[in-house]
Design an enzyme around this catalytic site. Structure first.
Site, PDB file in Angstrom:
ATOM      1  N   ARG A 159       0.809  -1.229   0.000  1.00 24.82           N
ATOM      2  CA  ARG A 159       0.000   0.000   0.000  1.00 24.82           C
ATOM      3  C   ARG A 159       0.844   1.282   0.000  1.00 24.82           C
ATOM      4  O   ARG A 159       0.360   2.350   0.360  1.00 24.82           O
ATOM      5  CB  ARG A 159      -0.996   0.005   1.164  1.00 24.82           C
ATOM      6  CG  ARG A 159      -1.992  -1.143   1.087  1.00 24.82           C
ATOM      7  CD  ARG A 159      -3.058  -1.021   2.157  1.00 24.82           C
ATOM      8  NE  ARG A 159      -4.057  -2.065   2.005  1.00 24.82           N
ATOM      9  CZ  ARG A 159      -3.978  -3.265   2.602  1.00 24.82           C
ATOM     10  NH1 ARG A 159      -2.943  -3.549   3.382  1.00 24.82           N
ATOM     11  NH2 ARG A 159      -4.922  -4.156   2.407  1.00 24.82           N
ATOM     12  N   LYS A 202       2.750  10.928 -11.771  1.00 22.33           N
ATOM     13  CA  LYS A 202       1.894  10.062 -12.583  1.00 22.33           C
ATOM     14  C   LYS A 202       2.606   8.720 -12.780  1.00 22.33           C
ATOM     15  O   LYS A 202       3.718   8.679 -13.293  1.00 22.33           O
ATOM     16  CB  LYS A 202       1.612  10.690 -13.954  1.00 22.33           C
ATOM     17  CG  LYS A 202       0.484  11.691 -13.971  1.00 22.33           C
ATOM     18  CD  LYS A 202       0.181  12.071 -15.408  1.00 22.33           C
ATOM     19  CE  LYS A 202      -1.001  12.997 -15.530  1.00 22.33           C
ATOM     20  NZ  LYS A 202      -1.305  13.321 -16.939  1.00 22.33           N
ATOM     21  N   GLU A 215       8.483  16.813 -25.891  1.00 20.95           N
ATOM     22  CA  GLU A 215       7.900  17.287 -24.634  1.00 20.95           C
ATOM     23  C   GLU A 215       8.460  18.653 -24.249  1.00 20.95           C
ATOM     24  O   GLU A 215       7.756  19.471 -23.644  1.00 20.95           O
ATOM     25  CB  GLU A 215       8.148  16.272 -23.513  1.00 20.95           C
ATOM     26  CG  GLU A 215       7.469  14.917 -23.715  1.00 20.95           C
ATOM     27  CD  GLU A 215       5.975  14.948 -23.432  1.00 20.95           C
ATOM     28  OE1 GLU A 215       5.417  16.036 -23.148  1.00 20.95           O
ATOM     29  OE2 GLU A 215       5.337  13.875 -23.500  1.00 20.95           O
ATOM     30  N   LYS A 249       6.743  22.393 -15.023  1.00 24.61           N
ATOM     31  CA  LYS A 249       5.963  21.221 -14.588  1.00 24.61           C
ATOM     32  C   LYS A 249       5.673  21.298 -13.090  1.00 24.61           C
ATOM     33  O   LYS A 249       4.550  21.032 -12.648  1.00 24.61           O
ATOM     34  CB  LYS A 249       6.751  19.947 -14.921  1.00 24.61           C
ATOM     35  CG  LYS A 249       6.064  18.634 -14.531  1.00 24.61           C
ATOM     36  CD  LYS A 249       5.016  18.227 -15.528  1.00 24.61           C
ATOM     37  CE  LYS A 249       4.388  16.877 -15.216  1.00 24.61           C
ATOM     38  NZ  LYS A 249       5.144  15.735 -15.742  1.00 24.61           N
ATOM     39  N   GLU A 261      -4.731  16.581 -11.703  1.00 19.60           N
ATOM     40  CA  GLU A 261      -5.246  16.899 -13.038  1.00 19.60           C
ATOM     41  C   GLU A 261      -6.744  17.175 -13.060  1.00 19.60           C
ATOM     42  O   GLU A 261      -7.499  16.640 -13.873  1.00 19.60           O
ATOM     43  CB  GLU A 261      -4.911  15.768 -14.014  1.00 19.60           C
ATOM     44  CG  GLU A 261      -4.867  16.228 -15.467  1.00 19.60           C
ATOM     45  CD  GLU A 261      -4.269  15.186 -16.395  1.00 19.60           C
ATOM     46  OE1 GLU A 261      -5.010  14.698 -17.260  1.00 19.60           O
ATOM     47  OE2 GLU A 261      -3.078  14.874 -16.261  1.00 19.60           O
ATOM     48  N   ARG A 302      -3.405  21.119 -14.970  1.00 16.66           N
ATOM     49  CA  ARG A 302      -2.462  20.063 -15.335  1.00 16.66           C
ATOM     50  C   ARG A 302      -2.846  19.368 -16.632  1.00 16.66           C
ATOM     51  O   ARG A 302      -1.989  18.848 -17.350  1.00 16.66           O
ATOM     52  CB  ARG A 302      -2.325  19.048 -14.197  1.00 16.66           C
ATOM     53  CG  ARG A 302      -1.222  18.034 -14.457  1.00 16.66           C
ATOM     54  CD  ARG A 302      -0.847  17.216 -13.246  1.00 16.66           C
ATOM     55  NE  ARG A 302       0.222  16.292 -13.580  1.00 16.66           N
ATOM     56  CZ  ARG A 302       0.825  15.493 -12.715  1.00 16.66           C
ATOM     57  NH1 ARG A 302       0.479  15.515 -11.443  1.00 16.66           N
ATOM     58  NH2 ARG A 302       1.781  14.670 -13.103  1.00 16.66           N
ATOM     59  N   ASN A 329      -1.173  17.887 -21.559  1.00 17.52           N
ATOM     60  CA  ASN A 329      -1.488  16.795 -22.475  1.00 17.52           C
ATOM     61  C   ASN A 329      -1.654  17.249 -23.927  1.00 17.52           C
ATOM     62  O   ASN A 329      -2.259  16.537 -24.734  1.00 17.52           O
ATOM     63  CB  ASN A 329      -2.760  16.073 -22.023  1.00 17.52           C
ATOM     64  CG  ASN A 329      -2.571  15.362 -20.696  1.00 17.52           C
ATOM     65  OD1 ASN A 329      -1.609  14.636 -20.505  1.00 17.52           O
ATOM     66  ND2 ASN A 329      -3.487  15.589 -19.763  1.00 17.52           N
ATOM     67  N   HIS A 343      -1.480  14.739 -26.790  1.00 21.65           N
ATOM     68  CA  HIS A 343      -1.422  13.383 -26.257  1.00 21.65           C
ATOM     69  C   HIS A 343      -2.617  12.522 -26.648  1.00 21.65           C
ATOM     70  O   HIS A 343      -2.475  11.310 -26.815  1.00 21.65           O
ATOM     71  CB  HIS A 343      -1.275  13.429 -24.733  1.00 21.65           C
ATOM     72  CG  HIS A 343       0.108  13.770 -24.278  1.00 21.65           C
ATOM     73  ND1 HIS A 343       0.745  14.938 -24.645  1.00 21.65           N
ATOM     74  CD2 HIS A 343       0.990  13.094 -23.492  1.00 21.65           C
ATOM     75  CE1 HIS A 343       1.957  14.965 -24.109  1.00 21.65           C
ATOM     76  NE2 HIS A 343       2.124  13.872 -23.399  1.00 21.65           N
ATOM     77  N   HIS A 392      -1.466   9.260 -28.279  1.00 21.59           N
ATOM     78  CA  HIS A 392      -1.725   7.963 -27.661  1.00 21.59           C
ATOM     79  C   HIS A 392      -2.464   7.040 -28.626  1.00 21.59           C
ATOM     80  O   HIS A 392      -2.270   5.815 -28.596  1.00 21.59           O
ATOM     81  CB  HIS A 392      -2.542   8.134 -26.385  1.00 21.59           C
ATOM     82  CG  HIS A 392      -1.750   8.708 -25.248  1.00 21.59           C
ATOM     83  ND1 HIS A 392      -2.337   9.116 -24.066  1.00 21.59           N
ATOM     84  CD2 HIS A 392      -0.423   8.945 -25.100  1.00 21.59           C
ATOM     85  CE1 HIS A 392      -1.400   9.575 -23.249  1.00 21.59           C
ATOM     86  NE2 HIS A 392      -0.235   9.490 -23.858  1.00 21.59           N
ATOM     87  N   HIS A 395       7.169   7.516 -27.809  1.00 25.36           N
ATOM     88  CA  HIS A 395       6.122   8.386 -27.281  1.00 25.36           C
ATOM     89  C   HIS A 395       6.263   9.815 -27.818  1.00 25.36           C
ATOM     90  O   HIS A 395       5.289  10.420 -28.275  1.00 25.36           O
ATOM     91  CB  HIS A 395       6.175   8.386 -25.747  1.00 25.36           C
ATOM     92  CG  HIS A 395       5.206   9.314 -25.099  1.00 25.36           C
ATOM     93  ND1 HIS A 395       3.842   9.134 -25.132  1.00 25.36           N
ATOM     94  CD2 HIS A 395       5.411  10.461 -24.394  1.00 25.36           C
ATOM     95  CE1 HIS A 395       3.239  10.113 -24.481  1.00 25.36           C
ATOM     96  NE2 HIS A 395       4.172  10.940 -24.024  1.00 25.36           N
TER      97      HIS A 395
END
Length: 362
Positions: free
Chosen positions: A119, A141, A183, A225, A235, A239, A243, A246, A250, A263
């Site tokens: 956990r 993330k 990026e 960032k 997000e 935030r 993206n 993206h 993606h 990527h």
């Protein structure tokens, strides 16, 4: 050495950026007898595993490692289970520290393992690719991919420290350097017009791996960032602007099969599609679209869709994107270079037109 701080109250942490930091014990929040599990891959291990292990041994840590296969196609639950198995076999408890040594795939998988194991255990990011140094190692993330969607299984889980050794970029393949620059360019496009202009002037130095220029660039990107994450860790607002490109990108990765395009390569094309769509909506000027295309081309990045990909290949993946709400597609678009916004329920035909505009069959 630069130091950027992510300010999240009791979970705040530093990002150290400089040359030779892998051999500097002072930047790692570890002490004698700490148990450490380094997660890396066979490619990175050849260059840096012994160097980092020796640093931890100097501190007095008990060090073990687990090797994952190299590539985006291995960002899976199976790889996650390899980490869990290694931790359990060596009786690692909640007092252990997981160290992610590698690029974005290693950082994401190791981070998710740290979020999940018993956990939650402490973890440190040691990114070795430009893309991970400027983006994925910062902000917490963590995730693995599913064949139906990228980063669909994961958690927000912050590292204790991020250590960016710019010397690792000297062993990075040129294609990976270029992918990281996607990026970097994204930051200028969404939030910082003056940085975009700086990139137009210094992109050749970045491609050539001038370390002083790179250190300044990485530090600036990490500060952008960090500022965004400070305002919106999970997000819910700003935030999401990170993206840009993206949702399109993606879809490219998922359609082709993870690892076929890097990527950053997919995101470069996704940014072009977002820019063209922004122009069609009457926001971004034709000249600004052309400036973005020129900068991406100077970074040796693609600006057109993979050969043969059609809107019908994009849309099913895009509609499974994490940013879809109530069945409506949400996209990050540009008002101008340096100013992004969230567009809800954009006209489907305009999205198709933007994809077609950036396609090789157009």
């Amino acid at each position: 050495m630069y130091c950027v701080k992510v300010e999240l109250k009791e979970r705040s942490y530093p990002i150290y950026i400089g040359e030779g930091l892998l051999s500097d014990p002072s930047v790692f929040p570890l002490k004698k007898l700490d148990k450490v599990m380094i997660v890396t891959n066979s490619t990175v291990a050849e260059y840096y595993l012994k160097l980092l292990t020796d640093t931890f041994v100097k501190i007095g840590c008990q060090v073990e490692y687990v090797l994952l296969p190299d590539g985006e196609q291995y960002k899976t639950l199976e790889s996650l289970n390899l980490i869990f198995t290694a931790l359990l076999k060596s009786n690692h408890g909640r007092d252990t520290t997981i160290v992610a040594l590698g690029g974005g795939v290693i950082g994401d998988v190791a981070g998710y393992a740290a979020a999940s194991y018993q956990r939650g255990v402490r973890f440190i990011q040691v990114p070795t690719t430009l893309l991970s140094q400027v983006d994925s190692s910062v902000g917490g993330k963590t995730a693995v991919n599913h064949e139906l969607g990228k980063n669909m299984i994961g958690a927000f889980y912050q590292p204790t420290t991020v250590v960016v050794d710019t010397l690792t970029l000297k062993t990075l393949p040129k294609r990976e350097v270029n992918a990281g620059l996607a990026e970097v360019i994204k930051y200028g496009a969404i939030l910082d017009h003056s940085f975009f202009e700086w990139l137009e002037t210094h992109i050749d130095d970045l491609v050539a791996l001038d370390l002083q220029t790179l250190q300044h660039c990485i530090g600036h990107c990490c500060q952008i960032k960090a500022d965004v994450v400070n305002r919106d860790e999970t997000e819910k607002g700003d935030r999401a602007l990170l993206n840009l490109g993206h949702t399109f990108g993606h879809a490219i990765e998922a359609h082709l099969g993870y690892g076929q395009w890097l990527h950053g390569e997919a995101i470069a094309v996704g940014m072009m599609m977002a820019a063209v769509l922004s122009e069609k909506l009457g926001h971004l000027s034709f000249n600004d679209v052309a400036r973005l295309e020129r900068l991406l081309a100077k970074a040796n990045l693609p600006t057109v869709s993979p050969d043969g990909m059609t809107p019908d290949d994009y849309l099913p993946h895009m509609m499974r994107d994490k940013k879809v709400l109530a069945g409506k597609l949400r996209l990050v678009l540009l008002q101008s270079l340096g100013q992004a916004y969230i567009a809800d329920n954009t006209d489907r035909q305009l999205v198709i037109d933007a994809i077609n505009h950036c396609s090789q069959f157009d």
